[in-house]
Design a protein around this motif. Structure first.
Motif, PDB file in Angstrom:
ATOM      1  N   GLY A 106       0.832  -1.200   0.000  1.00  0.00           N
ATOM      2  CA  GLY A 106       0.000   0.000   0.000  1.00  0.00           C
ATOM      3  C   GLY A 106       0.867   1.251   0.000  1.00  0.00           C
ATOM      4  O   GLY A 106       2.092   1.179   0.096  1.00  0.00           O
ATOM      5  N   ASP A 127       0.725  -8.617   2.117  1.00  0.00           N
ATOM      6  CA  ASP A 127      -0.289  -7.835   1.391  1.00  0.00           C
ATOM      7  C   ASP A 127      -1.159  -8.791   0.577  1.00  0.00           C
ATOM      8  O   ASP A 127      -0.650  -9.774   0.030  1.00  0.00           O
ATOM      9  CB  ASP A 127       0.383  -6.818   0.454  1.00  0.00           C
ATOM     10  CG  ASP A 127      -0.526  -5.642   0.155  1.00  0.00           C
ATOM     11  OD1 ASP A 127      -0.219  -4.526   0.614  1.00  0.00           O
ATOM     12  OD2 ASP A 127      -1.558  -5.842  -0.534  1.00  0.00           O
ATOM     13  N   LYS A 138       0.236  -1.512  -6.998  1.00  0.00           N
ATOM     14  CA  LYS A 138       0.763  -2.270  -5.844  1.00  0.00           C
ATOM     15  C   LYS A 138       1.936  -3.153  -6.280  1.00  0.00           C
ATOM     16  O   LYS A 138       2.914  -3.323  -5.549  1.00  0.00           O
ATOM     17  CB  LYS A 138      -0.349  -3.118  -5.230  1.00  0.00           C
ATOM     18  CG  LYS A 138      -1.513  -2.287  -4.734  1.00  0.00           C
ATOM     19  CD  LYS A 138      -2.636  -3.127  -4.168  1.00  0.00           C
ATOM     20  CE  LYS A 138      -3.810  -2.214  -3.821  1.00  0.00           C
ATOM     21  NZ  LYS A 138      -4.899  -2.903  -3.162  1.00  0.00           N
ATOM     22  N   ARG A 284      -2.449   7.025  -3.466  1.00  0.00           N
ATOM     23  CA  ARG A 284      -3.599   6.218  -3.883  1.00  0.00           C
ATOM     24  C   ARG A 284      -4.433   6.961  -4.918  1.00  0.00           C
ATOM     25  O   ARG A 284      -4.850   8.091  -4.696  1.00  0.00           O
ATOM     26  CB  ARG A 284      -4.478   5.908  -2.662  1.00  0.00           C
ATOM     27  CG  ARG A 284      -3.899   4.847  -1.778  1.00  0.00           C
ATOM     28  CD  ARG A 284      -4.818   4.471  -0.619  1.00  0.00           C
ATOM     29  NE  ARG A 284      -6.118   5.061  -0.663  1.00  0.00           N
ATOM     30  CZ  ARG A 284      -6.658   5.739   0.352  1.00  0.00           C
ATOM     31  NH1 ARG A 284      -5.999   5.915   1.468  1.00  0.00           N
ATOM     32  NH2 ARG A 284      -7.869   6.229   0.267  1.00  0.00           N
TER      33      ARG A 284
END
Ligand SMILES: O=C(O)[C@H]1O[C@H](OP(=O)(O)OP(=O)(O)OC[C@H]2O[C@@H](n3ccc(=O)[nH]c3=O)[C@H](O)[C@@H]2O)[C@H](O)[C@@H](O)[C@@H]1O
Length: 431
Positions: A106, A127, A138, A284
């Motif tokens: 992340g 993850d 990612k 993000r």
């Protein structure tokens, strides 16, 4: 970027290697191959379905089914896998920590993992590479970490057998628990993903941590959204947090109560960090600064929220480097857990800290900065703040000399708000 050594500052440099021209040349032969392999794949699925014992027993509990599935897919018996896990977690500095970082692929997880590794701590990532946003981002972060010797195990925090296995292979001194379902507005679309990751997932991490011997110290990501509908500013950790405005906020608030319980019963040392709208490189794509940049460049209109009576909507946007420093300082100041093997032996540390920039910026100013740096005028579409979890403002309190001073000492060090644009415009290869 100085904060991730020997690596490009944006994932764009990875993607550039893939030329669209090469893709076109390969397209026709790929199509035939694709058809062939699709049939093969379909055949294999049918064979698996008819031979699988679980296809005939629909009454088996979901959890045991999940665990069976995970046992089938993990290569735990594989000594090469164990070697990679051990090598990634190997400490390279005197008195360094051995840290399990969940959510390592992340945004925050990648930066924290890289910073820990850089100073000589042993780091193992975990993850599940879910597709809440484009997983190729990612994967690019994973490639970045791999270059500095960090292995990310692919698995879910709800997979207790996997967590136990990881603790069998490595005796982690600390867990940096960052795996979570993020995003405030998405909770209206997919509420169960928040319960799965932010509540069930947290419990499964704590269950394993409380059982192992020695127990690790845990630092985990809460959120500024726990302040919910509070109107008193700035937000202090002492303020009430019982009016969440979104399911996301409610699950983070639940996490803080769950942390209290595990601290109380099992003596786990727990520090929750309330992050305030974190931005920066490798960020993000679901966050406003990101899709605003994309849409301004595409000439699309930007929905800018305003509160009733034309009230300003603002966020205490916080640069990633400050968040990383806060995370590392929280690990450095974390005391040891006091229990072992599921038994408490004495009171343990329980903390909650704000990690924010302490100076809120109106969303319309953010758009102004993007316009100036992109040299493109945004098509602003002023909209009423929707009732889908957004709050009007967030504002982190700054306290000098307080208990959390060391953890928060860096909050005001960076004023890099304007870097948003430079960074994001380089990330636009995603679209
Ligand atoms: O600090 C936090 O606790 C939270 O910060 C962010 O949530 P948010 O502050 O809503 O961040 P953005 O989605 O990037 O929104 C930033 C601002 O833009 C506004 N916005 C968003 C979307 C939009 O279309 N228009 C608009 O004006 C929002 O109201 C907000 O004020 C993260 O997405 C959450 O995961 C995190 O927990």
């Amino acid at each position: 970027m100085s904060h991730i050594d020997n690596t490009p500052s944006t994932p764009g440099k990875f993607k550039m290697e893939k030329s669209p021209y090469i893709h076109r040349l390969r397209f026709h032969s790929s199509l035939a191959k694709l058809t062939f392999w699709s049939f093969m794949f379909l055949g294999l699925i049918l064979i698996f379905f008819f031979r699988s014992p679980s296809s005939s027993s629909s009454s088996s509990p979901i959890s045991s089914d999940l665990s069976r599935r995970s046992l089938r897919t993990h290569s735990w018996a594989d000594p090469v896998w164990e070697k990679r896990v051990r090598s990634s977690a190997r400490v390279r500095s005197h008195n360094g920590f051995t840290v399990l970082v969940t959510g390592a692929a992340g945004f925050v997880g990648t930066h924290v993992s890289a910073a820990l590794k850089r100073r000589g701590d042993g780091v193992l990532g975990l993850d599940n590479f879910n597709d809440y946003y484009d997983p190729s981002l990612k994967r690019a972060r994973q490639a970045l970490l791999e270059r500095s010797g960090i292995f990310i195990v692919e698995g879910d925090i709800n997979d207790i057998d996997l967590l136990k296995k990881l603790f069998e292979v490595v005796s982690f001194t600390h867990v940096m628990h960052l795996a979570a379902q993020a995003g405030v507005r998405y909770a209206m679309e997919n509420p169960s993903s928040y319960v799965h990751s932010n509540i069930a997932g947290l419990v499964s991490v704590l269950e394993v941590c409380k059982s192992v011997n020695p127990q690790p110290s845990i630092v985990w990501a809460s959120s500024s959204s726990v302040y919910g509908l509070n109107t008193k500013v700035p937000f202090s950790e002492k303020d009430r947090t019982d009016q969440p405005a979104s399911l996301y906020a409610a699950t983070k608030k639940a996490g803080e109560e769950i942390a209290h319980t595990y601290n109380h019963i099992y003596g786990l040392s727990l520090t929750g960090l309330r992050f305030f709208t974190v931005y920066g490189p490798w960020g993000r794509p679901d966050m406003a600064y990101f899709f605003f940049t994309r849409d301004i460049l595409k000439g699309k209109s930007i929905p800018i929220f305003e509160a009733s009576n034309h009230g300003t909507v603002a966020r205490d946007f916080t640069y990633i480097d400050d968040i990383v420093k806060g995370c590392l300082a929280a690990l450095d100041t974390a005391e040891k857990s006091t229990g072992s093997g599921g038994k408490k032996k004495g009171p343990a540390q329980l903390r909650v800290f704000n990690l924010g920039n302490t100076s809120p910026v109106p969303v319309s100013d953010l758009v102004g900065i993007l316009e100036r740096l992109l040299k493109v005028k945004a098509k602003r579409m002023i909209m009423k703040l929707p009732r889908n979890g957004d709050v009007q403002f967030t504002h982190c309190e700054y306290k000098l000399g307080s208990e959390g001073a060391r953890v928060q000492a860096h909050n005001r060090s960076a004023d890099r708000f304007e870097e948003i644009c430079a960074v994001v415009s380089q990330l636009l290869w995603f679209w």
